[in-house]
Design a protein around this motif. Structure first.
Motif, PDB file in Angstrom:
ATOM      1  N   THR A  62      24.719  37.857  46.396  1.00  0.00           N
ATOM      2  CA  THR A  62      24.977  36.610  45.672  1.00  0.00           C
ATOM      3  C   THR A  62      24.179  35.510  46.344  1.00  0.00           C
ATOM      4  O   THR A  62      23.068  35.859  46.939  1.00  0.00           O
ATOM      5  CB  THR A  62      26.553  36.119  46.143  1.00  0.00           C
ATOM      6  OG1 THR A  62      26.402  36.037  47.786  1.00  0.00           O
ATOM      7  CG2 THR A  62      27.419  37.215  46.083  1.00  0.00           C
ATOM      8  N   GLY A  63      24.408  34.200  46.151  1.00  0.00           N
ATOM      9  CA  GLY A  63      23.472  33.176  46.646  1.00  0.00           C
ATOM     10  C   GLY A  63      23.118  33.240  47.965  1.00  0.00           C
ATOM     11  O   GLY A  63      21.822  32.890  48.538  1.00  0.00           O
ATOM     12  N   THR A  64      23.851  33.502  49.014  1.00  0.00           N
ATOM     13  CA  THR A  64      23.727  33.439  50.264  1.00  0.00           C
ATOM     14  C   THR A  64      22.674  34.724  50.715  1.00  0.00           C
ATOM     15  O   THR A  64      22.085  34.491  51.442  1.00  0.00           O
ATOM     16  CB  THR A  64      25.103  33.987  51.061  1.00  0.00           C
ATOM     17  OG1 THR A  64      26.049  32.797  50.601  1.00  0.00           O
ATOM     18  CG2 THR A  64      24.976  33.816  52.702  1.00  0.00           C
ATOM     19  N   VAL A 110      21.124  20.990  44.645  1.00  0.00           N
ATOM     20  CA  VAL A 110      22.418  20.297  44.649  1.00  0.00           C
ATOM     21  C   VAL A 110      23.396  20.936  45.709  1.00  0.00           C
ATOM     22  O   VAL A 110      23.690  22.244  45.479  1.00  0.00           O
ATOM     23  CB  VAL A 110      22.821  20.380  43.333  1.00  0.00           C
ATOM     24  CG1 VAL A 110      24.398  19.863  43.122  1.00  0.00           C
ATOM     25  CG2 VAL A 110      22.379  19.799  42.126  1.00  0.00           C
ATOM     26  N   THR A 118      26.755  21.639  46.428  1.00  0.00           N
ATOM     27  CA  THR A 118      27.985  22.008  45.713  1.00  0.00           C
ATOM     28  C   THR A 118      29.131  21.029  46.467  1.00  0.00           C
ATOM     29  O   THR A 118      30.291  20.697  45.688  1.00  0.00           O
ATOM     30  CB  THR A 118      28.401  23.348  45.728  1.00  0.00           C
ATOM     31  OG1 THR A 118      27.289  24.189  45.541  1.00  0.00           O
ATOM     32  CG2 THR A 118      29.257  23.417  44.436  1.00  0.00           C
ATOM     33  N   ASP A 169      16.805  25.854  47.522  1.00  0.00           N
ATOM     34  CA  ASP A 169      18.462  26.298  47.160  1.00  0.00           C
ATOM     35  C   ASP A 169      18.599  25.848  45.928  1.00  0.00           C
ATOM     36  O   ASP A 169      19.316  24.828  45.859  1.00  0.00           O
ATOM     37  CB  ASP A 169      19.433  26.132  48.270  1.00  0.00           C
ATOM     38  CG  ASP A 169      20.649  26.689  47.888  1.00  0.00           C
ATOM     39  OD1 ASP A 169      20.846  27.165  46.792  1.00  0.00           O
ATOM     40  OD2 ASP A 169      21.735  26.761  48.897  1.00  0.00           O
ATOM     41  N   GLN A 213      25.863  33.278  39.089  1.00  0.00           N
ATOM     42  CA  GLN A 213      27.234  32.848  38.495  1.00  0.00           C
ATOM     43  C   GLN A 213      27.403  31.107  38.149  1.00  0.00           C
ATOM     44  O   GLN A 213      28.359  31.050  37.761  1.00  0.00           O
ATOM     45  CB  GLN A 213      28.205  33.153  39.519  1.00  0.00           C
ATOM     46  CG  GLN A 213      28.320  32.102  40.924  1.00  0.00           C
ATOM     47  CD  GLN A 213      27.298  32.792  41.915  1.00  0.00           C
ATOM     48  OE1 GLN A 213      26.252  33.292  41.659  1.00  0.00           O
ATOM     49  NE2 GLN A 213      27.692  32.250  43.363  1.00  0.00           N
ATOM     50  N   LYS A 214      26.190  30.645  38.275  1.00  0.00           N
ATOM     51  CA  LYS A 214      26.422  28.957  38.078  1.00  0.00           C
ATOM     52  C   LYS A 214      25.775  28.696  36.778  1.00  0.00           C
ATOM     53  O   LYS A 214      26.424  29.019  35.722  1.00  0.00           O
ATOM     54  CB  LYS A 214      26.224  28.425  39.456  1.00  0.00           C
ATOM     55  CG  LYS A 214      26.983  28.695  40.434  1.00  0.00           C
ATOM     56  CD  LYS A 214      27.218  27.255  41.281  1.00  0.00           C
ATOM     57  CE  LYS A 214      28.308  27.189  42.284  1.00  0.00           C
ATOM     58  NZ  LYS A 214      28.209  28.281  43.391  1.00  0.00           N
TER      59      LYS A 214
HETATM   60  N1  PMP Z   1      23.980  27.239  48.053  1.00  0.00           N
HETATM   61  C1  PMP Z   1      24.748  26.418  47.261  1.00  0.00           C
HETATM   62  C2  PMP Z   1      24.143  25.051  46.745  1.00  0.00           C
HETATM   63  C3  PMP Z   1      26.220  27.001  46.797  1.00  0.00           C
HETATM   64  O1  PMP Z   1      26.780  26.137  46.001  1.00  0.00           O
HETATM   65  C4  PMP Z   1      26.524  28.364  47.166  1.00  0.00           C
HETATM   66  C5  PMP Z   1      27.755  28.843  46.566  1.00  0.00           C
HETATM   67  N2  PMP Z   1      28.611  27.819  46.247  1.00  0.00           N
HETATM   68  C6  PMP Z   1      25.774  29.108  47.963  1.00  0.00           C
HETATM   69  C7  PMP Z   1      24.637  28.614  48.383  1.00  0.00           C
HETATM   70  C8  PMP Z   1      26.297  30.410  48.297  1.00  0.00           C
HETATM   71  O2  PMP Z   1      26.363  31.376  47.249  1.00  0.00           O
HETATM   72  P1  PMP Z   1      27.169  32.502  47.160  1.00  0.00           P
HETATM   73  O3  PMP Z   1      28.535  31.805  47.129  1.00  0.00           O
HETATM   74  O4  PMP Z   1      26.728  32.919  45.875  1.00  0.00           O
HETATM   75  O5  PMP Z   1      26.792  33.358  48.076  1.00  0.00           O
END
Ligand code: PMP
Length: 332
Positions: free
Chosen positions: A13-15, A88, A90, A116, A141-142
């Motif tokens: 995922t993003g993390t 951005v 979130t 990011d 996913q975004k």
């Molecule tokens: N960075 C931003 C700006 C996010 O909005 C998010 C998730 N909402 C993340 C990192 C982390 O991503 P993930 O939940 O896919 O691990």
């Protein structure tokens, strides 16, 4: 995305892509500047601390942004191996001036620029080499409009050189060097790719190409601004200041007397799922995403559902007002 460098697409995922960016470019003791506009900017601080980096943080009040001048001043005071900026955040709906920060960083050759893009990539303008970005990272996913499950990261030439200069790194799965041969020839094996997700991403890229990136960015601006005007018309205050407000989502503060759990569960009954506020804003705000492949039908039905929810929780709302503002803005 406008880079001659490398793109990595791996299960995660993003993390994970945040961690991948840091692990491949910095070693313990290196100096990092984190620009934080909220919860996800702060996540970088945690990640950096775990890797024993020396972290300095420029943090804004939630809803506001650190100014480009402040960033420049900090860079003049001290030299950094990297800087991270969340395009951005979130949690706040604040959009950072990515291009302007990139302009400044042109003068600081040894500072890698890590962006990011989890809540922006494929929804807000990001041209990697042109904006002097060294690493752009996101998740599927975004604004790509795919299910969660892929970590996507672009590394420009300078970031790839930095990785090489580090020799062996302690991370295995997220090592650029391990994945480069696979990214060049996916028939090779390093770790099992999430082929189901990659097919889904491929379809999303077809949709993006059909629309055209610039058209997509413009559509996000039109949709975002229209939704924000409609929410304000219904009486919501938005957390992010107008001049730094993202277009991929809206962070709307509740009017007095609205209960977060009740509001969001009635809204879900009306057909729209939104996220709650994070940190100090838990219970005080909802976060409405309007990114990806959404169209006028999604937009109109969403604001209609919000109006019905306000009505059901007892707010004196004029039904149709938000829909009217939204459609008026979209048809301009
Ligand atoms: N960075 C931003 C700006 C996010 O909005 C998010 C998730 N909402 C993340 C990192 C982390 O991503 P993930 O939940 O896919 O691990």
């Amino acid at each position: 995305m406008g880079t001659t460098g490398e793109v990595f697409v791996i299960a995660g995922t993003g993390t994970l892509s945040m961690e991948m960016a840091i692990s491949n470019t910095l070693r313990s003791g290196d100096d990092m500047l984190v620009v934080s506009h909220g919860f996800f900017g702060d996540r970088f601080v945690e990640l950096c601390e775990r890797r024993d980096l020396n972290v300095d943080v420029l943090r804004s009040k939630w809803g506001k942004a650190v100014s480009v001048e402040e960033i420049e001043e900090q860079l003049r005071k001290k030299s950094y191996d990297a800087i991270t900026v969340t395009h951005v955040d979130t949690s706040t709906g604040v959009s950072a001036p990515i291009k302007e920060i990139g302009e400044i960083l042109k003068k600081y050759e040894d500072t890698l620029y890590i962006v990011d893009g989890v809540c922006s990539t494929a929804g807000q303008r990001e041209y990697i080499d042109e904006m002097d970005i060294d690493i752009l990272l996101t998740g599927s996913q975004k604004a790509f409009g795919v299910a969660p499950g892929l970590a996507i990261l672009w590394a420009g030439e300078k970031a790839l050189e930095r990785r090489k200069s580090l020799g062996t790194i302690s991370e295995y799965y997220i090592d650029f060097e391990r994945w480069i041969p696979i990214m060049n020839d996916p028939s090779k094996y390093f770790a099992t790719p999430a082929v189901n997700m990659i097919w889904a991403l491929k379809e999303s890229i077809n949709i993006i190409k059909e629309e055209g990136l610039e058209n997509r960015y413009k559509r996000h601006i039109r949709n975002g601004r229209a939704m924000q005007a409609a929410l304000e018309g219904l009486g919501f205050e938005l957390l992010a200041d107008k001049d730094v407000r993202a277009v991929t989502l809206s962070n709307a503060l509740y009017m007095d007397g609205i209960d977060d759990v009740e509001f969001r569960s009635i809204l879900a009954e009306e057909g729209v799922v939104v996220a709650g506020g994070l940190g100090d804003y838990a219970g005080k705000m909802f976060r409405l995403g309007h990114m990806g492949n959404i169209d006028i039908h999604d937009m109109v039905s969403t604001i209609g559902a919000i109006e019905r929810t306000l009505y059901r929780v007892g707010v004196d709302v004029e039904l149709g007002e938000g829909v009217g503002i939204l459609m008026g803005e979209l048809l301009k």
